[in-house]
Design a protein around this motif. Structure first.
Motif, PDB file in Angstrom:
ATOM      1  N   GLN A 150       0.776  -1.453   0.066  1.00  0.00           N
ATOM      2  CA  GLN A 150       0.483  -0.217   0.069  1.00  0.00           C
ATOM      3  C   GLN A 150       0.958   1.122  -0.481  1.00  0.00           C
ATOM      4  OE1 GLN A 150      -3.540   0.016  -0.353  1.00  0.00           O
ATOM      5  NE2 GLN A 150      -3.241  -2.218  -0.650  1.00  0.00           N
ATOM      6  N   SER A 151       2.083   1.379   0.825  1.00  0.00           N
ATOM      7  CA  SER A 151       3.008   2.571   0.617  1.00  0.00           C
ATOM      8  C   SER A 151       3.921   2.578  -0.156  1.00  0.00           C
ATOM      9  CB  SER A 151       3.761   1.932   1.950  1.00  0.00           C
ATOM     10  OG  SER A 151       4.505   1.232   1.815  1.00  0.00           O
ATOM     11  N   VAL A 152       3.461   1.207  -1.260  1.00  0.00           N
ATOM     12  CA  VAL A 152       4.745   2.153  -2.685  1.00  0.00           C
ATOM     13  C   VAL A 152       3.876   2.429  -3.369  1.00  0.00           C
ATOM     14  CG1 VAL A 152       5.283  -0.078  -4.715  1.00  0.00           C
ATOM     15  CG2 VAL A 152       5.450  -0.764  -2.017  1.00  0.00           C
ATOM     16  N   PRO A 153       4.002   3.345  -4.577  1.00  0.00           N
ATOM     17  CA  PRO A 153       3.604   4.421  -5.207  1.00  0.00           C
ATOM     18  C   PRO A 153       3.248   3.002  -6.704  1.00  0.00           C
ATOM     19  CG  PRO A 153       5.703   4.606  -5.250  1.00  0.00           C
ATOM     20  CD  PRO A 153       6.319   3.966  -4.683  1.00  0.00           C
ATOM     21  N   LEU A 154       2.067   3.629  -7.751  1.00  0.00           N
ATOM     22  CA  LEU A 154       1.835   2.492  -8.204  1.00  0.00           C
ATOM     23  C   LEU A 154       2.308   2.309  -9.245  1.00  0.00           C
ATOM     24  CD1 LEU A 154      -0.859   1.784  -9.602  1.00  0.00           C
ATOM     25  CD2 LEU A 154      -1.781   3.578 -10.718  1.00  0.00           C
ATOM     26  N   GLU A 155       3.277   3.434  -9.944  1.00  0.00           N
ATOM     27  CA  GLU A 155       4.279   3.007 -10.909  1.00  0.00           C
ATOM     28  C   GLU A 155       5.004   1.757 -10.842  1.00  0.00           C
ATOM     29  OE1 GLU A 155       4.001   6.239  -9.609  1.00  0.00           O
ATOM     30  OE2 GLU A 155       2.523   6.389 -11.154  1.00  0.00           O
ATOM     31  N   SER A 156       5.757   1.966  -9.282  1.00  0.00           N
ATOM     32  CA  SER A 156       6.657   0.946  -8.905  1.00  0.00           C
ATOM     33  C   SER A 156       5.833  -0.564  -8.807  1.00  0.00           C
ATOM     34  CB  SER A 156       7.006   1.223  -7.302  1.00  0.00           C
ATOM     35  OG  SER A 156       7.964   1.923  -7.436  1.00  0.00           O
ATOM     36  N   ARG A 157       4.818  -0.770  -7.985  1.00  0.00           N
ATOM     37  CA  ARG A 157       4.301  -1.865  -8.774  1.00  0.00           C
ATOM     38  C   ARG A 157       3.501  -2.119  -9.751  1.00  0.00           C
ATOM     39  NH1 ARG A 157      -1.102  -0.142  -4.893  1.00  0.00           N
ATOM     40  NH2 ARG A 157      -0.889   1.368  -5.469  1.00  0.00           N
ATOM     41  N   LEU A 158       2.797  -1.170 -10.562  1.00  0.00           N
ATOM     42  CA  LEU A 158       2.782  -2.007 -12.099  1.00  0.00           C
ATOM     43  C   LEU A 158       4.196  -1.760 -12.741  1.00  0.00           C
ATOM     44  CD1 LEU A 158       0.752   1.094 -13.504  1.00  0.00           C
ATOM     45  CD2 LEU A 158       0.291  -1.072 -13.252  1.00  0.00           C
ATOM     46  N   ARG A 159       5.414  -1.755 -12.338  1.00  0.00           N
ATOM     47  CA  ARG A 159       6.717  -3.175 -12.846  1.00  0.00           C
ATOM     48  C   ARG A 159       7.069  -3.666 -12.239  1.00  0.00           C
ATOM     49  NH1 ARG A 159       8.356   3.244 -12.976  1.00  0.00           N
ATOM     50  NH2 ARG A 159       8.318   4.530 -14.740  1.00  0.00           N
ATOM     51  N   SER A 160       6.886  -3.244 -11.055  1.00  0.00           N
ATOM     52  CA  SER A 160       6.680  -4.995 -10.142  1.00  0.00           C
ATOM     53  C   SER A 160       6.483  -6.243 -11.229  1.00  0.00           C
ATOM     54  CB  SER A 160       6.990  -5.095  -8.912  1.00  0.00           C
ATOM     55  OG  SER A 160       5.347  -4.691  -8.510  1.00  0.00           O
ATOM     56  N   ALA A 161       4.644  -5.985 -11.265  1.00  0.00           N
ATOM     57  CA  ALA A 161       4.101  -6.391 -11.782  1.00  0.00           C
ATOM     58  C   ALA A 161       4.301  -7.219 -13.306  1.00  0.00           C
ATOM     59  CB  ALA A 161       2.655  -6.204 -11.584  1.00  0.00           C
TER      60      ALA A 161
ATOM     61  N   LEU B  19       3.068  -2.094 -19.076  1.00  0.00           N
ATOM     62  CA  LEU B  19       1.862  -1.438 -18.033  1.00  0.00           C
ATOM     63  C   LEU B  19       0.619  -2.349 -17.878  1.00  0.00           C
ATOM     64  CD1 LEU B  19       4.375   1.748 -17.819  1.00  0.00           C
ATOM     65  CD2 LEU B  19       4.205  -0.323 -16.701  1.00  0.00           C
ATOM     66  N   LYS B  20      -0.079  -2.376 -19.265  1.00  0.00           N
ATOM     67  CA  LYS B  20      -1.814  -1.734 -19.253  1.00  0.00           C
ATOM     68  C   LYS B  20      -2.555  -3.301 -18.679  1.00  0.00           C
ATOM     69  CE  LYS B  20      -5.261  -2.002 -22.243  1.00  0.00           C
ATOM     70  NZ  LYS B  20      -5.356  -2.123 -23.418  1.00  0.00           N
ATOM     71  N   ARG B  21      -1.104  -4.359 -19.399  1.00  0.00           N
ATOM     72  CA  ARG B  21      -1.283  -5.827 -18.681  1.00  0.00           C
ATOM     73  C   ARG B  21      -0.923  -5.546 -17.007  1.00  0.00           C
ATOM     74  NH1 ARG B  21       1.859  -8.835 -23.908  1.00  0.00           N
ATOM     75  NH2 ARG B  21       0.582  -8.284 -25.087  1.00  0.00           N
ATOM     76  N   ALA B  22      -0.079  -5.350 -16.489  1.00  0.00           N
ATOM     77  CA  ALA B  22       0.142  -5.321 -15.091  1.00  0.00           C
ATOM     78  C   ALA B  22      -0.633  -4.570 -14.757  1.00  0.00           C
ATOM     79  CB  ALA B  22       1.769  -4.133 -14.964  1.00  0.00           C
ATOM     80  N   ALA B  23      -1.780  -3.768 -15.151  1.00  0.00           N
ATOM     81  CA  ALA B  23      -2.741  -2.937 -14.183  1.00  0.00           C
ATOM     82  C   ALA B  23      -3.345  -3.835 -14.436  1.00  0.00           C
ATOM     83  CB  ALA B  23      -2.713  -1.155 -14.892  1.00  0.00           C
ATOM     84  N   GLN B  24      -4.315  -4.474 -15.348  1.00  0.00           N
ATOM     85  CA  GLN B  24      -4.979  -5.563 -15.321  1.00  0.00           C
ATOM     86  C   GLN B  24      -4.999  -6.402 -14.740  1.00  0.00           C
ATOM     87  OE1 GLN B  24      -5.060  -6.557 -20.017  1.00  0.00           O
ATOM     88  NE2 GLN B  24      -6.443  -4.799 -19.887  1.00  0.00           N
ATOM     89  N   ARG B  25      -3.801  -7.180 -14.454  1.00  0.00           N
ATOM     90  CA  ARG B  25      -3.219  -8.080 -13.679  1.00  0.00           C
ATOM     91  C   ARG B  25      -3.435  -7.854 -11.721  1.00  0.00           C
ATOM     92  NH1 ARG B  25       2.320  -8.974 -14.863  1.00  0.00           N
ATOM     93  NH2 ARG B  25       1.802  -9.478 -17.459  1.00  0.00           N
ATOM     94  N   LEU B  26      -2.849  -6.136 -11.930  1.00  0.00           N
ATOM     95  CA  LEU B  26      -3.647  -5.896 -10.440  1.00  0.00           C
ATOM     96  C   LEU B  26      -4.635  -5.577 -10.188  1.00  0.00           C
ATOM     97  CD1 LEU B  26      -0.207  -3.625  -9.816  1.00  0.00           C
ATOM     98  CD2 LEU B  26      -0.622  -5.331  -8.695  1.00  0.00           C
ATOM     99  N   LEU B  27      -5.890  -5.106 -11.385  1.00  0.00           N
ATOM    100  CA  LEU B  27      -7.131  -5.075 -10.689  1.00  0.00           C
ATOM    101  C   LEU B  27      -7.399  -6.713 -10.684  1.00  0.00           C
ATOM    102  CD1 LEU B  27      -9.721  -2.852 -10.686  1.00  0.00           C
ATOM    103  CD2 LEU B  27      -9.257  -2.886 -13.139  1.00  0.00           C
ATOM    104  N   ALA B  28      -6.632  -7.483 -11.577  1.00  0.00           N
ATOM    105  CA  ALA B  28      -7.664  -8.869 -11.286  1.00  0.00           C
ATOM    106  C   ALA B  28      -7.148  -9.319  -9.802  1.00  0.00           C
ATOM    107  CB  ALA B  28      -7.045  -9.565 -12.250  1.00  0.00           C
TER     108      ALA B  28
END
Length: 193
Positions: free
Chosen positions: A29-40, A50-59
């Motif tokens: 929760q404390s990690v910025p969204l960009e960092s979470r997207l890059r790690s995903a 980044l779009k696929r990573a965002a979809q995976r995080l949302l799922a």
């Protein structure tokens, strides 16, 4: 005098190193969204990755049940909320002003807006249907004036609907417009996938 061996000094427990006072205790929760997207996305930074990573995080978030969105109303919940909200606004208007007037109409508009915004996608049609039913129920139950028998009640309801047709049509049209916009947006999202 014996000394006890302690690993920490007395008092409140210390926080683990590396976590500031303002950071969240929930992992991720404390990690910025960009960092979470890059790690995903495995370190890739292209727009498609980044779009696929965002979809995976949302799922993943939806699987956990923590989507952050308010709970959606079912068709039955929409009907109950419509009747309850409209009756409350009618009761307050009658209590304060002795009849059903502007406060009742404004309350009905707010109820119709909330229904259309909070209903589930699979039950979108229930929002513009439940509002007018709740409006009529409030008129039958809380409209001032005596009504003699069934015929008197029907005539009283028809008169009340005719006098307040502007509020009825405005609230129903508002709910229908919002529901239509939500339906079209949902269809566009499905086509984009």
């Amino acid at each position: 005098m014996e000394q006890s061996i302690r690993t920490q000094p007395p008092g409140p427990s210390r926080r683990p190193p590396g976590r500031g006072a303002g950071e969240a205790a929930v992992p991720g929760q404390s990690v910025p969204l960009e960092s979470r997207l890059r790690s995903a996305s495995g370190g890739r930074t292209g727009p498609l990755a980044l779009k696929r990573a965002a979809q995976r995080l949302l799922a993943a978030r939806q699987r956990r049940g923590g989507s952050g969105r308010p709970a959606r109303l079912t068709a039955v919940g929409t009907g109950v909320a419509a009747v309850a909200g409209t009756l409350v606004s009618a009761a307050v208007d009658r209590l304060l002003f002795g009849g059903l007037g502007v406060l009742f109409g404004l309350g009905y508009l707010v109820v119709c807006f909330q229904l259309a915004v909070r209903v589930r996608y699979s039950d979108l049609a229930s929002a513009p249907i439940c509002g007018p039913i709740a409006f009529a129920a409030a008129l039958v139950l809380l409209q001032p004036g005596p009504s003699q028998g069934l015929t008197g009640a029907v005539v009283s309801l028809a008169g009340g609907l005719a006098l307040r047709a502007g509020w009825l049509f405005a609230g129903t049209a508002l709910a229908a417009a919002i529901v239509t916009a939500r339906h079209l947006a949902q269809r566009r999202r499905r086509r984009a996938r």
